[in-house]
Enzyme design. Sequence first.
Site, PDB file in Angstrom:
ATOM      1  N   ASP A   1       0.330   4.067 -26.583  1.00  0.00           N
ATOM      2  CA  ASP A   1       0.767   5.022 -25.556  1.00  0.00           C
ATOM      3  C   ASP A   1      -0.334   5.991 -25.139  1.00  0.00           C
ATOM      4  O   ASP A   1      -0.059   7.102 -24.676  1.00  0.00           O
ATOM      5  CB  ASP A   1       1.998   5.816 -26.030  1.00  0.00           C
ATOM      6  CG  ASP A   1       3.209   4.929 -26.261  1.00  0.00           C
ATOM      7  OD1 ASP A   1       3.282   3.861 -25.624  1.00  0.00           O
ATOM      8  OD2 ASP A   1       4.073   5.299 -27.080  1.00  0.00           O
ATOM      9  N   GLU A   2      -1.588   5.577 -25.282  1.00  0.00           N
ATOM     10  CA  GLU A   2      -2.709   6.442 -24.914  1.00  0.00           C
ATOM     11  C   GLU A   2      -3.562   5.835 -23.807  1.00  0.00           C
ATOM     12  O   GLU A   2      -4.622   6.358 -23.479  1.00  0.00           O
ATOM     13  CB  GLU A   2      -3.594   6.722 -26.145  1.00  0.00           C
ATOM     14  CG  GLU A   2      -2.890   7.451 -27.278  1.00  0.00           C
ATOM     15  CD  GLU A   2      -2.536   8.885 -26.925  1.00  0.00           C
ATOM     16  OE1 GLU A   2      -3.168   9.446 -26.007  1.00  0.00           O
ATOM     17  OE2 GLU A   2      -1.614   9.436 -27.554  1.00  0.00           O
TER      18      GLU A   2
END
Length: 283
Positions: A227-228
Amino acid sequence: MSCEWILSVTCPDSTGIVHAVTGVLAGFGGNITESQQFSSPDSRQFFLRLQFSTPAGISATTVEDALAEVAPRFAMTVSLQPVEKKTRTLIMVSKAAHCLNTLLFRHSAGQLPIDIVGIAGNHDDLRPLSEFHGHDFHHIPVTRDTKADAEARLSALVDELDVELIVLARYMQILSPELCDRLEGRVINIHHSFLPSFKGAKPYHQAHARGVKIIGATAHYVTSDLDEGPIIEQDVARVDHNQATSDFVRHGQDVEAAVLARAVAWHAEGRVLMDGHRTVVFD
């Protein structure tokens, strides 16, 4: 009959870039129909997206060879594709249907410049929806013990179908770092909140419990850092204390589906250029 092209250029910022590129296009009768550019003050990189037409008989090789004469002078990274080209896309799903349904509808309506070459799911729930729209469904179950085998099957499917883009349409499995690295820049995920808040399986329940006034969704490229990845698109919906958790879910799913569809379209149209860990998105 003329041909339509999309040209993307990334290079260190300096003077004369636009002049050099447009001069090349003018040399074989290219007519620019859309032009967008951005100079990043942070990375000192320059980004250019041109849409242009050429007379009949001008091939991609002709354009690329002409650009190759100026590219080294500016250390350019160049991408060229015909406007009519459809990105070969594999959509991956679990059980939630809202994102897949929106993608399939927009594709059937001619609103997404992609060629859906297959739909894969770790559950079989969305096979009927996929096949209703005329797309092959590939069931690749995943458990803790079979994850490596499942990723091997997925990799083989990507090669077999000559996949250029993978869309995680609420696919609720984490891809391994090795697969993320192999497919870097080719996988788009929809995250059911503004990153990085409210992570986990029930973000709208968390948001409701905290009394938030907006909920949102984030479409981003997948990297080995969960999720980065670089963000492509985000949007929000307003909510208030009168609404139940089910209302949060309904509003949130609408936002998710729209955000993901926009991100997929922009990627396929060559509107998303990488600037380190960020993106430049030409709308």
